[in-house]
Scaffold this active site. Structure first.
Site, PDB file in Angstrom:
ATOM      1  N   ASP A 174      53.412  56.177  43.783  1.00 21.13           N
ATOM      2  CA  ASP A 174      52.782  55.026  44.415  1.00 21.13           C
ATOM      3  C   ASP A 174      51.677  54.678  43.432  1.00 21.13           C
ATOM      4  O   ASP A 174      50.693  55.410  43.322  1.00 21.13           O
ATOM      5  CB  ASP A 174      52.198  55.409  45.779  1.00 21.13           C
ATOM      6  CG  ASP A 174      51.598  54.199  46.467  1.00 21.13           C
ATOM      7  OD1 ASP A 174      50.780  53.502  45.816  1.00 21.13           O
ATOM      8  OD2 ASP A 174      51.933  53.933  47.634  1.00 21.13           O
ATOM      9  N   HIS A 175      51.842  53.608  42.697  1.00 19.82           N
ATOM     10  CA  HIS A 175      50.931  53.429  41.554  1.00 19.82           C
ATOM     11  C   HIS A 175      49.480  53.196  42.000  1.00 19.82           C
ATOM     12  O   HIS A 175      48.574  53.323  41.213  1.00 19.82           O
ATOM     13  CB  HIS A 175      51.430  52.344  40.591  1.00 19.82           C
ATOM     14  CG  HIS A 175      51.133  50.944  41.004  1.00 19.82           C
ATOM     15  ND1 HIS A 175      51.869  50.278  41.947  1.00 19.82           N
ATOM     16  CD2 HIS A 175      50.161  50.078  40.616  1.00 19.82           C
ATOM     17  CE1 HIS A 175      51.369  49.068  42.109  1.00 19.82           C
ATOM     18  NE2 HIS A 175      50.329  48.911  41.307  1.00 19.82           N
ATOM     19  N   HIS A 198      51.342  51.214  49.522  1.00 16.38           N
ATOM     20  CA  HIS A 198      49.999  51.173  48.931  1.00 16.38           C
ATOM     21  C   HIS A 198      48.890  51.116  49.987  1.00 16.38           C
ATOM     22  O   HIS A 198      47.901  51.834  49.919  1.00 16.38           O
ATOM     23  CB  HIS A 198      49.837  49.962  48.014  1.00 16.38           C
ATOM     24  CG  HIS A 198      50.913  49.820  46.979  1.00 16.38           C
ATOM     25  ND1 HIS A 198      51.453  50.902  46.327  1.00 16.38           N
ATOM     26  CD2 HIS A 198      51.542  48.733  46.476  1.00 16.38           C
ATOM     27  CE1 HIS A 198      52.370  50.464  45.455  1.00 16.38           C
ATOM     28  NE2 HIS A 198      52.441  49.164  45.542  1.00 16.38           N
TER      29      HIS A 198
HETATM   30  C1  BG6 Z   1      53.705  46.412  43.394  1.00 12.05           C
HETATM   31  C2  BG6 Z   1      54.348  45.315  44.167  1.00 12.05           C
HETATM   32  O1  BG6 Z   1      54.008  47.652  43.957  1.00 12.05           O
HETATM   33  O2  BG6 Z   1      52.284  46.225  43.377  1.00 12.05           O
HETATM   34  C3  BG6 Z   1      53.994  43.949  43.591  1.00 12.05           C
HETATM   35  O3  BG6 Z   1      55.764  45.465  44.137  1.00 12.05           O
HETATM   36  C4  BG6 Z   1      52.483  43.820  43.495  1.00 12.05           C
HETATM   37  O4  BG6 Z   1      54.522  42.902  44.392  1.00 12.05           O
HETATM   38  C5  BG6 Z   1      51.883  45.016  42.783  1.00 12.05           C
HETATM   39  O5  BG6 Z   1      52.209  42.620  42.795  1.00 12.05           O
HETATM   40  C6  BG6 Z   1      50.361  44.948  42.837  1.00 12.05           C
HETATM   41  O6  BG6 Z   1      49.838  45.932  42.022  1.00 12.05           O
HETATM   42  P1  BG6 Z   1      48.386  45.814  41.400  1.00 12.05           P
HETATM   43  O7  BG6 Z   1      48.216  47.071  40.650  1.00 12.05           O
HETATM   44  O8  BG6 Z   1      48.382  44.584  40.543  1.00 12.05           O
HETATM   45  O9  BG6 Z   1      47.436  45.653  42.555  1.00 12.05           O
END
Ligand code: BG6
Length: 483
Positions: A179-180, A242
């Protein structure tokens, strides 16, 4: 760190190019990779090792946060890399892969420690895991690990079935679900902020906190991903993973130790105490939105239904706001408001903790104290306090703040890959968390699918539908810090 082989499925894909190679390269120049390792990139096309290395090198030049001043460092990094053509459904290709992995292990004197990174569409997860097992790639004398990217299922049932199938090839402790958001340095910092500060610890409960607001607003729209996004929507794409991860990290109790099992247990307790929404409560507590054509600077921005690849009667949610209640002694009575949306006014991921007002009427003009944790794109922590202006004697809000903008902060993928290589799974989603998150979200998915919840339109470039503001007004609150 153990010497190992890093097998990358989707080695010619976008994530590999933007994130994975730059992350590996940064770990390499910082001396965080073992002295000997093997990286094997896999893709569907035929390519020589040399052409592949050239691609890797270009992606690092374009996306890496740092470059070594010394060209020979890059050349040395590239010597560890090989390419192999692979079709996920072709068993023969897995046998050739096994041979290549073993040859490199011999050449570089690497024990059979193998990490399989699935940077591919989830439709291939199960096939690849099975072929890794059946080909013998997964039968190692050392360790084996699997990294997979979201989405992990598209509802409770499909997630359970995926998990069941993966578990035939990998044990839970071998699976690293990325989960990044858990790679974002400020999300990783939450634990320290909450538990290493006795001042905050003392206030971190329903006696002092009025509500907690978690926002992840994005200015981008659906971009080139309509095929995926129109089937997913904000609830699956951002909220189930997230947003609920940030909720867990914010509301969890201090673990007795900082080991992964203790932290997971505390995170799990948060989801277990999350009050389930009955069908008839969903409309009151969940706002579903979809962007329409824009306002102001976004005037010419098309509405979601006019985006290429989106059906003109799509009911897909590009915005979600929800009111959640955690039924445990610390949080009962404190609403957690969560919202996320595309094509909003600003890019901002933040947590705002609103403290309760002073019971002492004398200072009733005061604004509430806020603790603001900016996660993305800026990283900062600020505490908003009331103070008397020395010039005019009036009370005003002041900011006590810290920003890490000037620090050279590693990218989330660098941190996560480093964790996985060391076998530290604290910042990955455990199956229990994924399952409990789907369980909570499932009735909402069903309400959306049955179209029982209104779909509120909002103008591209706004802060989302009014209904999301009204939800807080009902409770006597407002969203803080909207521009
Ligand atoms: C991803 C989603 O997991 O997270 C995207 O699939 C989203 O739709 C992105 O834009 C947002 O990540 P960050 O790091 O830019 O907040």
């Amino acid at each position: 760190m153990d010497k190992m082989t890093f097998v990358l499925f989707g080695g010619t894909g976008d994530l590999a190019k933007r994130k994975i190679y730059p992350a590996l390269y940064n770990l390499f120049i910082e001396g965080k990779l073992p002295e000997s390792f093997s990286i094997i990139g896999l893709g569907r096309g035929q390519m020589t090792d040399e052409d592949f290395k050239e691609r890797v090198k270009n992606s690092i030049h374009t996306f890496s946060r740092r470059m070594s001043k010394n060209d020979s460092t890059m050349e040395r990094f590239l010597t560890f890399i090989r390419y192999s053509k692979l079709d996920a459904a072709n068993k023969e290709d897995f046998h050739s892969l096994l041979k290549l992995v073993q040859d490199r292990e011999k050449e570089l004197n690497i024990p059979e420690n193998r990490l399989f990174y699935l940077s591919v569409s989830p439709t291939f997860f199960e096939t690849i895991a099975m072929n890794v097992k059946n080909s013998g790639l997964g039968t190692t004398k050392g360790w084996k690990r699997l990294i997979i990217e979201k989405p992990f299922g598209r509802d409770l049932e499909s997630a359970r079935s995926l998990n069941q199938n993966l578990s035939n090839a990998f044990a839970e402790e071998e699976i690293y679900r990325i989960d990044h958001y858990l790679g974002k340095p400020m999300v990783r910092n939450l634990e320290t902020l909450e538990f290493a500060n006795p001042v905050l610890q003392a206030l971190w409960n329903n006696k002092f906190i009025a509500n907690v607001q978690i926002t992840a607003s994005e200015t981008v729209g659906v971009e080139q991903r309509a095929g995926y996004y129109d089937q997913a929507g904000a609830l699956r794409d951002m909220f189930q993973n997230h947003m609920l991860q940030i909720l867990m990290m914010t509301a969890m109790h201090a673990p007795k130790q900082t080991g992964e099992n203790e932290i997971r247990a505390e995170k799990r307790k948060v989801l277990e105490s999350l009050r389930p929404l009955e069908k008839n409560e969903i409309e009151k507590n969940v706002i579903r939105g979809q962007y329409d054509s824009g306002i102001g600077e976004n005037e010419n921005v098309p509405g979601y239904r006019d985006e290429p690849g989106v059906s003109e009667d799509s009911l897909t949610d590009t915005f979600i706001a929800a009111r959640l209640q955690i039924d445990n002694p610390d949080w009962t009575g404190v609403p957690f408001y969560i919202r996320t949306g595309k094509k909003m006014k600003e890019k901002s991921t933040r947590i705002v903790v609103e403290f309760k007002a002073n019971e002492n009427e004398i200072y009733s003009d005061e604004d509430p104290n806020l603790l603001v944790i900016e996660i993305n794109p800026n990283e900062s922590v600020s505490l908003i306090l009331n103070s008397k202006n020395p010039a005019n004697g009036k009370m005003e809000s002041i900011n006590v703040d810290y920003a890490s903008e000037k620090l050279d902060v590693p990218d989330g993928y660098e941190l996560l890959i480093y964790d996985a290589l060391r076998g530290d799974s604290r910042f990955f989603s455990h199956w229990d968390e994924v399952e409990l998150a789907w369980e909570w979200v499932q009735p909402i998915l069903e309400a959306f699918e049955e179209n029982r919840i209104p779909l509120h339109k909002y103008a591209a470039g706004s802060n989302g539908p009014d209904a999301a503001n009204l939800m807080l007004e009902e409770d006597g609150f407002k969203w803080w810090l909207d521009k």
